[in-house]
Design a protein around this motif. Structure first.
Motif, PDB file in Angstrom:
ATOM      1  N   ILE A   1      25.546  63.076   3.479  1.00  0.00           N
ATOM      2  CA  ILE A   1      26.597  63.152   2.461  1.00  0.00           C
ATOM      3  C   ILE A   1      26.415  62.040   1.437  1.00  0.00           C
ATOM      4  CG2 ILE A   1      29.089  62.890   2.087  1.00  0.00           C
ATOM      5  CD1 ILE A   1      29.425  64.318   4.858  1.00  0.00           C
ATOM      6  N   LYS A   2      26.129  60.828   1.901  1.00  0.00           N
ATOM      7  CA  LYS A   2      25.900  59.700   0.985  1.00  0.00           C
ATOM      8  C   LYS A   2      24.711  59.994   0.071  1.00  0.00           C
ATOM      9  CE  LYS A   2      24.705  54.811   0.866  1.00  0.00           C
ATOM     10  NZ  LYS A   2      23.346  54.812   0.388  1.00  0.00           N
ATOM     11  N   GLY A   3      23.665  60.574   0.632  1.00  0.00           N
ATOM     12  CA  GLY A   3      22.492  60.905  -0.169  1.00  0.00           C
ATOM     13  C   GLY A   3      22.770  61.971  -1.213  1.00  0.00           C
ATOM     14  N   LEU A   4      23.717  62.861  -0.939  1.00  0.00           N
ATOM     15  CA  LEU A   4      24.078  63.903  -1.906  1.00  0.00           C
ATOM     16  C   LEU A   4      25.049  63.375  -2.964  1.00  0.00           C
ATOM     17  CD1 LEU A   4      24.493  66.924   0.528  1.00  0.00           C
ATOM     18  CD2 LEU A   4      22.621  66.534  -1.088  1.00  0.00           C
ATOM     19  N   VAL A   5      25.999  62.547  -2.538  1.00  0.00           N
ATOM     20  CA  VAL A   5      27.010  62.027  -3.450  1.00  0.00           C
ATOM     21  C   VAL A   5      26.447  60.950  -4.367  1.00  0.00           C
ATOM     22  CG1 VAL A   5      29.197  60.732  -3.548  1.00  0.00           C
ATOM     23  CG2 VAL A   5      28.916  62.594  -1.911  1.00  0.00           C
ATOM     24  N   LYS A   6      25.691  60.031  -3.793  1.00  0.00           N
ATOM     25  CA  LYS A   6      25.141  58.916  -4.572  1.00  0.00           C
ATOM     26  C   LYS A   6      23.632  58.858  -4.319  1.00  0.00           C
ATOM     27  CE  LYS A   6      25.782  54.000  -5.302  1.00  0.00           C
ATOM     28  NZ  LYS A   6      26.335  52.768  -4.762  1.00  0.00           N
ATOM     29  N   PRO A   7      22.893  59.796  -4.932  1.00  0.00           N
ATOM     30  CA  PRO A   7      21.455  59.848  -4.652  1.00  0.00           C
ATOM     31  C   PRO A   7      20.702  58.641  -5.215  1.00  0.00           C
ATOM     32  CG  PRO A   7      22.051  61.465  -6.313  1.00  0.00           C
ATOM     33  CD  PRO A   7      23.313  60.807  -5.875  1.00  0.00           C
ATOM     34  N   SER A   8      19.792  58.159  -4.420  1.00  0.00           N
ATOM     35  CA  SER A   8      18.893  57.100  -4.879  1.00  0.00           C
ATOM     36  C   SER A   8      17.523  57.386  -4.284  1.00  0.00           C
ATOM     37  CB  SER A   8      19.403  55.722  -4.453  1.00  0.00           C
ATOM     38  OG  SER A   8      19.375  55.597  -3.052  1.00  0.00           O
ATOM     39  N   ARG A   9      16.521  57.150  -5.068  1.00  0.00           N
ATOM     40  CA  ARG A   9      15.160  57.410  -4.615  1.00  0.00           C
ATOM     41  C   ARG A   9      14.452  56.087  -4.421  1.00  0.00           C
ATOM     42  NH1 ARG A   9      14.203  62.603  -4.845  1.00  0.00           N
ATOM     43  NH2 ARG A   9      11.977  62.634  -5.077  1.00  0.00           N
ATOM     44  N   ARG A  10      13.711  55.994  -3.320  1.00  0.00           N
ATOM     45  CA  ARG A  10      12.976  54.773  -3.024  1.00  0.00           C
ATOM     46  C   ARG A  10      11.553  55.114  -2.627  1.00  0.00           C
ATOM     47  NH1 ARG A  10      17.667  53.414   0.649  1.00  0.00           N
ATOM     48  NH2 ARG A  10      19.192  52.612  -0.801  1.00  0.00           N
ATOM     49  N   LEU A  11      10.667  54.184  -2.919  1.00  0.00           N
ATOM     50  CA  LEU A  11       9.293  54.327  -2.455  1.00  0.00           C
ATOM     51  C   LEU A  11       9.248  54.059  -0.962  1.00  0.00           C
ATOM     52  CD1 LEU A  11       7.311  52.488  -5.260  1.00  0.00           C
ATOM     53  CD2 LEU A  11       7.222  54.917  -4.728  1.00  0.00           C
ATOM     54  N   ILE A  12       8.474  54.847  -0.257  1.00  0.00           N
ATOM     55  CA  ILE A  12       8.315  54.600   1.172  1.00  0.00           C
ATOM     56  C   ILE A  12       6.876  54.186   1.453  1.00  0.00           C
ATOM     57  CG2 ILE A  12      10.186  56.140   1.855  1.00  0.00           C
ATOM     58  CD1 ILE A  12       8.059  58.231   2.543  1.00  0.00           C
ATOM     59  N   PHE A  13       6.695  53.471   2.509  1.00  0.00           N
ATOM     60  CA  PHE A  13       5.385  52.984   2.951  1.00  0.00           C
ATOM     61  C   PHE A  13       4.727  52.087   1.902  1.00  0.00           C
ATOM     62  CE2 PHE A  13       5.685  57.172   5.169  1.00  0.00           C
ATOM     63  CZ  PHE A  13       6.001  56.641   6.405  1.00  0.00           C
ATOM     64  N   VAL A  14       5.540  51.309   1.192  1.00  0.00           N
ATOM     65  CA  VAL A  14       5.001  50.416   0.175  1.00  0.00           C
ATOM     66  C   VAL A  14       4.830  49.015   0.747  1.00  0.00           C
ATOM     67  CG1 VAL A  14       5.368  49.439  -2.111  1.00  0.00           C
ATOM     68  CG2 VAL A  14       6.148  51.737  -1.611  1.00  0.00           C
ATOM     69  N   GLU A  15       5.794  48.572   1.524  1.00  0.00           N
ATOM     70  CA  GLU A  15       5.772  47.217   2.059  1.00  0.00           C
ATOM     71  C   GLU A  15       5.131  47.203   3.437  1.00  0.00           C
ATOM     72  OE1 GLU A  15       9.671  45.637   2.042  1.00  0.00           O
ATOM     73  OE2 GLU A  15      10.044  46.248  -0.013  1.00  0.00           O
ATOM     74  N   GLY A  16       4.549  46.070   3.762  1.00  0.00           N
ATOM     75  CA  GLY A  16       3.998  45.901   5.091  1.00  0.00           C
ATOM     76  C   GLY A  16       2.608  46.498   5.238  1.00  0.00           C
ATOM     77  N   SER A  17       2.122  46.373   6.422  1.00  0.00           N
ATOM     78  CA  SER A  17       0.774  46.827   6.729  1.00  0.00           C
ATOM     79  C   SER A  17       0.833  48.117   7.542  1.00  0.00           C
ATOM     80  CB  SER A  17       0.062  45.737   7.533  1.00  0.00           C
ATOM     81  OG  SER A  17      -1.061  46.246   8.182  1.00  0.00           O
ATOM     82  N   ASN A  18       0.074  49.105   7.116  1.00  0.00           N
ATOM     83  CA  ASN A  18       0.021  50.346   7.891  1.00  0.00           C
ATOM     84  C   ASN A  18      -0.592  50.121   9.260  1.00  0.00           C
ATOM     85  OD1 ASN A  18       1.275  51.829   5.898  1.00  0.00           O
ATOM     86  ND2 ASN A  18      -0.640  52.419   4.935  1.00  0.00           N
ATOM     87  N   VAL A  19      -1.495  49.148   9.369  1.00  0.00           N
ATOM     88  CA  VAL A  19      -2.101  48.838  10.675  1.00  0.00           C
ATOM     89  C   VAL A  19      -1.021  48.313  11.624  1.00  0.00           C
ATOM     90  CG1 VAL A  19      -3.759  47.354  11.868  1.00  0.00           C
ATOM     91  CG2 VAL A  19      -4.374  48.410   9.692  1.00  0.00           C
ATOM     92  N   ARG A  20      -0.122  47.454  11.109  1.00  0.00           N
ATOM     93  CA  ARG A  20       0.956  46.944  11.970  1.00  0.00           C
ATOM     94  C   ARG A  20       1.868  48.073  12.425  1.00  0.00           C
ATOM     95  NH1 ARG A  20       0.982  42.433   8.460  1.00  0.00           N
ATOM     96  NH2 ARG A  20       2.795  43.227   7.339  1.00  0.00           N
ATOM     97  N   TRP A  21       2.152  49.035  11.539  1.00  0.00           N
ATOM     98  CA  TRP A  21       2.967  50.187  11.935  1.00  0.00           C
ATOM     99  C   TRP A  21       2.305  50.931  13.095  1.00  0.00           C
ATOM    100  CZ3 TRP A  21       7.681  51.848  10.341  1.00  0.00           C
ATOM    101  CH2 TRP A  21       8.198  51.308   9.167  1.00  0.00           C
ATOM    102  N   ILE A  22       1.024  51.178  12.950  1.00  0.00           N
ATOM    103  CA  ILE A  22       0.293  51.951  13.962  1.00  0.00           C
ATOM    104  C   ILE A  22       0.207  51.189  15.281  1.00  0.00           C
ATOM    105  CG2 ILE A  22      -1.976  52.907  14.544  1.00  0.00           C
ATOM    106  CD1 ILE A  22      -2.252  53.539  11.488  1.00  0.00           C
ATOM    107  N   VAL A  23      -0.153  49.906  15.217  1.00  0.00           N
ATOM    108  CA  VAL A  23      -0.258  49.107  16.443  1.00  0.00           C
ATOM    109  C   VAL A  23       1.095  49.017  17.136  1.00  0.00           C
ATOM    110  CG1 VAL A  23      -0.729  46.791  17.346  1.00  0.00           C
ATOM    111  CG2 VAL A  23      -2.275  47.802  15.668  1.00  0.00           C
ATOM    112  N   THR A  24       2.157  48.809  16.365  1.00  0.00           N
ATOM    113  CA  THR A  24       3.492  48.739  16.966  1.00  0.00           C
ATOM    114  C   THR A  24       3.852  50.074  17.616  1.00  0.00           C
ATOM    115  OG1 THR A  24       4.153  47.109  15.303  1.00  0.00           O
ATOM    116  CG2 THR A  24       5.913  48.213  16.506  1.00  0.00           C
ATOM    117  N   GLY A  25       3.556  51.164  16.954  1.00  0.00           N
ATOM    118  CA  GLY A  25       3.813  52.488  17.530  1.00  0.00           C
ATOM    119  C   GLY A  25       3.033  52.715  18.812  1.00  0.00           C
TER     120      GLY A  25
END
Length: 151
Positions: A53-77
């Motif tokens: 509902i918040k996304g429909l009422v007050k939409p905002s778009r953000r970049l995803i996967f911009v910050e941090g290291s993809n390697v850290r994401w994978i290793v943590t997963g």
């Protein structure tokens, strides 16, 4: 690839999907606890709907996967996956302390040099947090946690 999306709607949809999956899995765990699993699924569903509902009422778009290291994401997963696989063998408490300590040390390396002294501070904090959740779930909420070789 970097993409701009409405993260509120995306998160809400993922939350609702997980809510449905957990709802249909409740019959397998209801014998363990009277109300806790139902309450968690209901709260997760409500919060997911609020996000949509918040996304429909007050939409905002953000970049995803911009910050941090993809390697850290994978290793943590991978570490979280290993934690789940080892839990039936070592038990909840031991496996959680082991893997959360490894994750803390691994992720801290990105921001600060890791020393034995720092590890000697972090590991007791991890043990205290895991002990708090272990006692809360087993003694107060009567939710059994996986037992392994140790306890």
């Amino acid at each position: 690839m970097n993409r701009e999306i409405n993260t509120d709607i995306a998160s809400g949809c993922i939350g609702l999907l997980l809510t449905v999956l957990f709802y249909f899995g409740l019959e397998d765990v209801l014998w363990m606890s009277i109300i806790f699993p139902e309450a968690v699924v209901a709260i997760m569903g409500v919060l997911s709907a609020v996000l949509i509902i918040k996304g429909l009422v007050k939409p905002s778009r953000r970049l995803i996967f911009v910050e941090g290291s993809n390697v850290r994401w994978i290793v943590t997963g991978v570490l979280f996956f290993c934690w789940v696989m080892v839990m039936p063998v070592l038990g909840f408490f031991v496996s959680t302390v082991l893997f959360m300590s490894l994750i803390v040390i691994y992720l801290a390396r990105a921001r600060t040099p890791v020393t034995v002294r720092k590890i000697c501070v972090w590991v007791p904090v991890v043990i205290a947090e895991v002990a708090f959740f272990y006692v809360t779930f087993t003694r107060f909420l009567y939710v059994p946690l996986p037992e392994g070789m140790f306890f």
